[in-house]
Design a protein around this motif. Sequence first.
Motif, PDB file in Angstrom:
ATOM      1  N   MET A 169       0.860  -1.187   0.000  1.00 12.14           N
ATOM      2  CA  MET A 169       0.000   0.000   0.000  1.00 12.14           C
ATOM      3  C   MET A 169       0.897   1.238   0.000  1.00 12.14           C
ATOM      4  O   MET A 169       1.743   1.418   0.884  1.00 12.14           O
ATOM      5  N   ILE A 170       0.682   2.079  -0.997  1.00 11.38           N
ATOM      6  CA  ILE A 170       1.422   3.335  -1.108  1.00 11.38           C
ATOM      7  C   ILE A 170       0.447   4.474  -0.829  1.00 11.38           C
ATOM      8  O   ILE A 170      -0.617   4.551  -1.451  1.00 11.38           O
ATOM      9  N   VAL A 171       0.811   5.347   0.091  1.00 12.46           N
ATOM     10  CA  VAL A 171      -0.019   6.527   0.358  1.00 12.46           C
ATOM     11  C   VAL A 171       0.557   7.729  -0.369  1.00 12.46           C
ATOM     12  O   VAL A 171       1.779   7.909  -0.412  1.00 12.46           O
ATOM     13  N   ILE A 172      -0.309   8.509  -0.955  1.00 14.13           N
ATOM     14  CA  ILE A 172       0.096   9.756  -1.612  1.00 14.13           C
ATOM     15  C   ILE A 172      -0.551  10.919  -0.868  1.00 14.13           C
ATOM     16  O   ILE A 172      -1.735  10.869  -0.541  1.00 14.13           O
ATOM     17  N   ALA A 173       0.246  11.940  -0.593  1.00 19.47           N
ATOM     18  CA  ALA A 173      -0.275  13.027   0.234  1.00 19.47           C
ATOM     19  C   ALA A 173       0.569  14.278   0.064  1.00 19.47           C
ATOM     20  O   ALA A 173       1.746  14.199  -0.286  1.00 19.47           O
ATOM     21  N   ASP A 174      -0.048  15.415   0.334  1.00 17.30           N
ATOM     22  CA  ASP A 174       0.749  16.634   0.480  1.00 17.30           C
ATOM     23  C   ASP A 174       1.252  16.654   1.924  1.00 17.30           C
ATOM     24  O   ASP A 174       0.743  15.928   2.786  1.00 17.30           O
ATOM     25  N   VAL A 175       2.246  17.496   2.178  1.00 15.74           N
ATOM     26  CA  VAL A 175       2.960  17.414   3.459  1.00 15.74           C
ATOM     27  C   VAL A 175       2.078  17.797   4.654  1.00 15.74           C
ATOM     28  O   VAL A 175       2.380  17.442   5.795  1.00 15.74           O
ATOM     29  N   SER A 176       0.959  18.466   4.405  1.00 18.19           N
ATOM     30  CA  SER A 176       0.081  18.849   5.522  1.00 18.19           C
ATOM     31  C   SER A 176      -0.509  17.630   6.237  1.00 18.19           C
ATOM     32  O   SER A 176      -1.013  17.748   7.353  1.00 18.19           O
TER      33      SER A 176
END
Length: 262
Positions: A121-128
Amino acid sequence: MTGELSPIDKAKFVAAKRAAQYVESGMRVGLGTGSTAAWLVKCLGEMVQNEGLRIKGVPTSTRTAQLAREVGIEVISLDEAKWLDVTIDGADEFDRNLNLIKGGGGAHLQEKIVATASDQMIVIADVSKSVETLGAFPLPLEVIPFGWQTTKTIVEEALIGMDVMGRDVSLRMNGDRPFITDEGNHILDLHLNRIGNARQLSLVLNQIPGVVENGLFIDICDAVVIGYGDGRVEVRDINAGSVEESKFDFLENDNLFTDISD
Ligand code: 5RP
Protein backbone atom coordinates in the motif's frame (compact mmCIF):
# COMPACT_ATOMS: atom_id res chain seq x y z
CA MET A 1 -3.05 18.17 -17.72
CA THR A 2 -2.46 20.35 -14.69
CA GLY A 3 -3.67 23.75 -15.94
CA GLU A 4 -3.41 26.53 -13.36
CA LEU A 5 -3.11 24.64 -10.11
CA SER A 6 -2.93 25.84 -6.54
CA PRO A 7 0.22 24.81 -4.61
CA ILE A 8 -1.76 22.16 -2.76
CA ASP A 9 -3.04 20.63 -6.00
CA LYS A 10 0.48 20.74 -7.44
CA ALA A 11 1.65 18.85 -4.36
CA LYS A 12 -1.08 16.22 -4.78
CA PHE A 13 -0.34 15.92 -8.49
CA VAL A 14 3.41 15.36 -8.11
CA ALA A 15 2.82 12.81 -5.35
CA ALA A 16 0.40 10.96 -7.64
CA LYS A 17 2.74 11.19 -10.62
CA ARG A 18 5.65 9.76 -8.62
CA ALA A 19 3.48 6.99 -7.16
CA ALA A 20 2.30 6.03 -10.65
CA GLN A 21 5.87 4.82 -11.21
CA TYR A 22 5.08 1.89 -8.90
CA VAL A 23 2.57 0.62 -11.47
CA GLU A 24 3.61 -1.69 -14.29
CA SER A 25 1.73 -3.43 -17.09
CA GLY A 26 -0.07 -6.57 -15.99
CA MET A 27 -0.63 -5.33 -12.44
CA ARG A 28 -3.87 -5.39 -10.51
CA VAL A 29 -4.03 -2.01 -8.80
CA GLY A 30 -6.18 -0.81 -5.91
CA LEU A 31 -7.41 2.70 -6.65
CA GLY A 32 -8.00 4.93 -3.63
CA THR A 33 -10.61 7.58 -3.03
CA GLY A 34 -10.33 11.34 -2.53
CA SER A 35 -8.85 14.35 -4.27
CA THR A 36 -5.25 13.06 -4.19
CA ALA A 37 -6.24 9.58 -5.35
CA ALA A 38 -8.21 11.20 -8.19
CA TRP A 39 -4.91 12.63 -9.50
CA LEU A 40 -3.44 9.14 -9.41
CA VAL A 41 -6.36 7.73 -11.38
CA LYS A 42 -5.94 10.49 -13.97
CA CYS A 43 -2.19 9.85 -14.22
CA LEU A 44 -2.78 6.12 -14.70
CA GLY A 45 -5.50 6.85 -17.26
CA GLU A 46 -3.04 8.94 -19.21
CA MET A 47 -0.48 6.13 -19.08
CA VAL A 48 -3.13 3.66 -20.30
CA GLN A 49 -4.10 5.89 -23.21
CA ASN A 50 -0.69 7.24 -24.22
CA GLU A 51 1.91 4.76 -23.03
CA GLY A 52 0.19 1.41 -23.55
CA LEU A 53 -0.03 0.64 -19.83
CA ARG A 54 -2.25 -2.42 -19.27
CA ILE A 55 -3.69 -2.69 -15.79
CA LYS A 56 -6.83 -3.82 -14.03
CA GLY A 57 -8.06 -1.40 -11.39
CA VAL A 58 -10.05 -2.20 -8.25
CA PRO A 59 -11.73 1.02 -7.11
CA THR A 60 -12.46 1.74 -3.45
CA SER A 61 -15.67 3.72 -4.06
CA THR A 62 -18.33 4.35 -6.68
CA ARG A 63 -16.73 7.78 -7.26
CA THR A 64 -13.38 6.28 -8.07
CA ALA A 65 -14.95 3.54 -10.22
CA GLN A 66 -16.68 6.19 -12.33
CA LEU A 67 -13.50 8.25 -12.75
CA ALA A 68 -11.41 5.18 -13.58
CA ARG A 69 -13.82 4.15 -16.33
CA GLU A 70 -13.91 7.71 -17.67
CA VAL A 71 -10.11 7.78 -18.06
CA GLY A 72 -9.99 4.36 -19.72
CA ILE A 73 -8.85 2.09 -16.89
CA GLU A 74 -10.32 -1.42 -16.93
CA VAL A 75 -12.29 -1.82 -13.70
CA ILE A 76 -12.77 -5.17 -11.95
CA SER A 77 -14.11 -6.10 -8.53
CA LEU A 78 -11.89 -7.18 -5.65
CA ASP A 79 -13.38 -10.67 -5.83
CA GLU A 80 -12.41 -10.87 -9.50
CA ALA A 81 -8.90 -9.65 -8.72
CA LYS A 82 -8.60 -11.78 -5.56
CA TRP A 83 -5.26 -10.16 -4.67
CA LEU A 84 -3.63 -6.93 -5.76
CA ASP A 85 -0.06 -5.97 -6.60
CA VAL A 86 -0.34 -2.49 -5.19
CA THR A 87 -2.91 -0.08 -3.79
CA ILE A 88 -2.31 3.66 -4.01
CA ASP A 89 -4.51 5.90 -1.90
CA GLY A 90 -4.61 9.21 -0.06
CA ALA A 91 -4.76 9.71 3.70
CA ASP A 92 -6.01 12.29 6.16
CA GLU A 93 -3.02 11.85 8.46
CA PHE A 94 0.14 9.75 8.57
CA ASP A 95 2.71 9.47 11.35
CA ARG A 96 6.41 8.54 11.33
CA ASN A 97 5.53 4.81 11.47
CA LEU A 98 3.21 5.28 8.48
CA ASN A 99 0.13 4.56 10.54
CA LEU A 100 -2.80 6.44 9.10
CA ILE A 101 -6.15 8.05 9.66
CA LYS A 102 -8.36 7.59 6.62
CA GLY A 103 -12.04 7.99 5.87
CA GLY A 104 -12.35 11.74 5.44
CA GLY A 105 -14.16 10.87 2.23
CA GLY A 106 -16.19 8.16 3.94
CA ALA A 107 -14.63 5.30 1.99
CA HIS A 108 -12.27 3.79 4.57
CA LEU A 109 -14.13 0.46 4.79
CA GLN A 110 -13.53 -0.47 1.16
CA GLU A 111 -10.13 1.24 1.28
CA LYS A 112 -8.98 -0.90 4.21
CA ILE A 113 -10.24 -4.13 2.64
CA VAL A 114 -8.53 -3.33 -0.66
CA ALA A 115 -5.26 -2.14 0.93
CA THR A 116 -5.09 -5.23 3.14
CA ALA A 117 -5.51 -7.44 0.07
CA SER A 118 -2.47 -5.86 -1.62
CA ASP A 119 1.22 -6.73 -1.70
CA GLN A 120 1.95 -3.05 -1.11
CA MET A 121 0.00 0.00 0.00
CA ILE A 122 1.42 3.34 -1.11
CA VAL A 123 -0.02 6.53 0.36
CA ILE A 124 0.10 9.76 -1.61
CA ALA A 125 -0.28 13.03 0.23
CA ASP A 126 0.75 16.63 0.48
CA VAL A 127 2.96 17.41 3.46
CA SER A 128 0.08 18.85 5.52
CA LYS A 129 -1.00 15.25 6.23
CA SER A 130 2.22 14.49 8.12
CA VAL A 131 1.70 14.49 11.91
CA GLU A 132 3.72 13.69 15.01
CA THR A 133 0.76 11.93 16.64
CA LEU A 134 -2.49 10.85 15.00
CA GLY A 135 -5.78 12.35 16.11
CA ALA A 136 -6.10 16.02 15.15
CA PHE A 137 -8.19 14.84 12.21
CA PRO A 138 -11.48 13.37 13.50
CA LEU A 139 -11.35 9.58 13.36
CA PRO A 140 -14.09 8.18 11.08
CA LEU A 141 -16.03 5.19 12.34
CA GLU A 142 -18.43 3.42 9.99
CA VAL A 143 -21.51 2.13 11.86
CA ILE A 144 -24.64 0.41 10.65
CA PRO A 145 -27.78 2.58 10.72
CA PHE A 146 -29.67 0.16 13.00
CA GLY A 147 -29.36 1.49 16.55
CA TRP A 148 -26.65 3.96 15.61
CA GLN A 149 -27.47 6.28 18.52
CA THR A 150 -26.97 3.40 20.96
CA THR A 151 -23.75 2.48 19.22
CA LYS A 152 -22.64 6.12 19.57
CA THR A 153 -23.32 6.01 23.33
CA ILE A 154 -21.31 2.80 23.70
CA VAL A 155 -18.46 4.32 21.67
CA GLU A 156 -18.48 7.39 23.96
CA GLU A 157 -18.32 5.12 27.02
CA ALA A 158 -15.47 3.11 25.51
CA LEU A 159 -13.51 6.31 24.87
CA ILE A 160 -13.49 7.12 28.61
CA GLY A 161 -10.93 4.36 29.14
CA MET A 162 -8.81 5.30 26.12
CA ASP A 163 -5.63 7.36 25.87
CA VAL A 164 -7.16 10.25 23.90
CA MET A 165 -7.43 14.00 24.49
CA GLY A 166 -11.00 14.61 23.29
CA ARG A 167 -14.14 12.47 23.36
CA ASP A 168 -16.78 14.27 21.27
CA VAL A 169 -18.53 12.07 18.75
CA SER A 170 -20.65 13.47 15.92
CA LEU A 171 -22.77 11.91 13.21
CA ARG A 172 -21.43 12.89 9.78
CA MET A 173 -24.07 14.77 7.81
CA ASN A 174 -24.66 15.37 4.12
CA GLY A 175 -26.69 18.58 4.20
CA ASP A 176 -29.60 17.94 6.56
CA ARG A 177 -29.38 14.13 6.26
CA PRO A 178 -26.92 11.59 7.64
CA PHE A 179 -24.05 10.81 5.28
CA ILE A 180 -24.52 7.37 3.70
CA THR A 181 -21.49 5.30 2.71
CA ASP A 182 -21.25 3.06 -0.36
CA GLU A 183 -22.23 0.19 1.93
CA GLY A 184 -25.35 2.03 3.14
CA ASN A 185 -23.91 2.84 6.57
CA HIS A 186 -23.40 5.99 8.67
CA ILE A 187 -20.14 7.59 9.80
CA LEU A 188 -19.43 8.75 13.34
CA ASP A 189 -16.55 11.23 13.55
CA LEU A 190 -14.54 10.90 16.75
CA HIS A 191 -12.96 14.21 17.80
CA LEU A 192 -10.04 12.83 19.80
CA ASN A 193 -7.40 15.56 19.21
CA ARG A 194 -4.59 13.16 20.12
CA ILE A 195 -4.53 9.35 19.99
CA GLY A 196 -2.02 7.92 22.46
CA ASN A 197 -2.36 4.25 21.52
CA ALA A 198 -3.81 3.86 18.03
CA ARG A 199 -3.46 0.08 17.94
CA GLN A 200 -5.39 -0.40 21.17
CA LEU A 201 -8.06 2.11 20.14
CA SER A 202 -8.58 0.38 16.81
CA LEU A 203 -9.08 -3.01 18.50
CA VAL A 204 -11.49 -1.63 21.11
CA LEU A 205 -13.62 0.27 18.59
CA ASN A 206 -13.93 -2.69 16.22
CA GLN A 207 -15.21 -4.90 19.03
CA ILE A 208 -18.30 -2.75 19.59
CA PRO A 209 -21.44 -4.25 17.98
CA GLY A 210 -22.73 -1.97 15.23
CA VAL A 211 -19.24 -0.72 14.38
CA VAL A 212 -18.22 -1.89 10.93
CA GLU A 213 -14.71 -0.41 10.66
CA ASN A 214 -12.63 2.45 11.98
CA GLY A 215 -10.34 4.70 9.94
CA LEU A 216 -7.07 3.76 11.65
CA PHE A 217 -4.70 1.94 9.29
CA ILE A 218 -2.07 0.29 11.48
CA ASP A 219 0.86 -1.53 9.84
CA ILE A 220 -0.87 -1.48 6.45
CA CYS A 221 0.99 1.29 4.61
CA ASP A 222 4.40 0.43 3.13
CA ALA A 223 5.47 3.79 1.75
CA VAL A 224 4.26 7.35 1.63
CA VAL A 225 4.89 9.65 -1.31
CA ILE A 226 4.81 13.24 -0.08
CA GLY A 227 4.31 16.01 -2.60
CA TYR A 228 5.25 19.70 -2.21
CA GLY A 229 3.86 22.70 -4.02
CA ASP A 230 7.21 23.44 -5.68
CA GLY A 231 7.34 20.00 -7.33
CA ARG A 232 9.55 18.25 -4.78
CA VAL A 233 8.62 14.69 -3.86
CA GLU A 234 9.78 12.64 -0.91
CA VAL A 235 9.29 8.87 -0.71
CA ARG A 236 9.47 7.33 2.77
CA ASP A 237 9.61 3.54 2.63
CA ILE A 238 9.01 1.90 6.01
CA ASN A 239 10.31 -1.55 4.97
CA ALA A 240 13.51 -0.33 3.32
CA GLY A 241 13.93 2.36 5.98
CA SER A 242 14.80 4.75 3.17
CA VAL A 243 13.92 8.33 2.29
CA GLU A 244 14.33 9.34 -1.35
CA GLU A 245 13.87 12.81 -2.80
CA SER A 246 13.22 13.91 -6.37
CA LYS A 247 11.74 16.89 -8.15
CA PHE A 248 9.24 17.49 -10.88
CA ASP A 249 9.32 20.82 -12.70
CA PHE A 250 6.83 22.78 -14.72
CA LEU A 251 7.46 22.99 -18.44
CA GLU A 252 7.25 26.72 -19.10
CA ASN A 253 4.90 26.77 -22.06
CA ASP A 254 2.36 24.02 -21.61
CA ASN A 255 2.37 24.01 -17.81
CA LEU A 256 2.94 20.27 -17.57
CA PHE A 257 5.13 18.72 -14.94
CA THR A 258 8.12 16.75 -16.06
CA ASP A 259 10.30 14.49 -13.95
CA ILE A 260 13.79 16.02 -13.81
CA SER A 261 15.14 13.70 -11.17
CA ASP A 262 16.25 10.95 -13.54
C1 5RP B 1 -11.34 8.74 1.72
C2 5RP B 1 -9.97 8.89 2.24
C3 5RP B 1 -9.08 9.85 1.55
O1 5RP B 1 -7.98 9.15 1.07
C4 5RP B 1 -8.64 10.90 2.51
O2 5RP B 1 -9.79 11.52 3.02
C5 5RP B 1 -7.73 11.94 1.84
O3 5RP B 1 -8.47 12.62 0.88
P1 5RP B 1 -7.83 13.82 0.07
O4 5RP B 1 -6.80 13.24 -0.81
O5 5RP B 1 -9.00 14.42 -0.70
O6 5RP B 1 -7.26 14.80 1.06
O7 5RP B 1 -9.57 8.27 3.19
O8 5RP B 1 -12.10 7.91 2.53
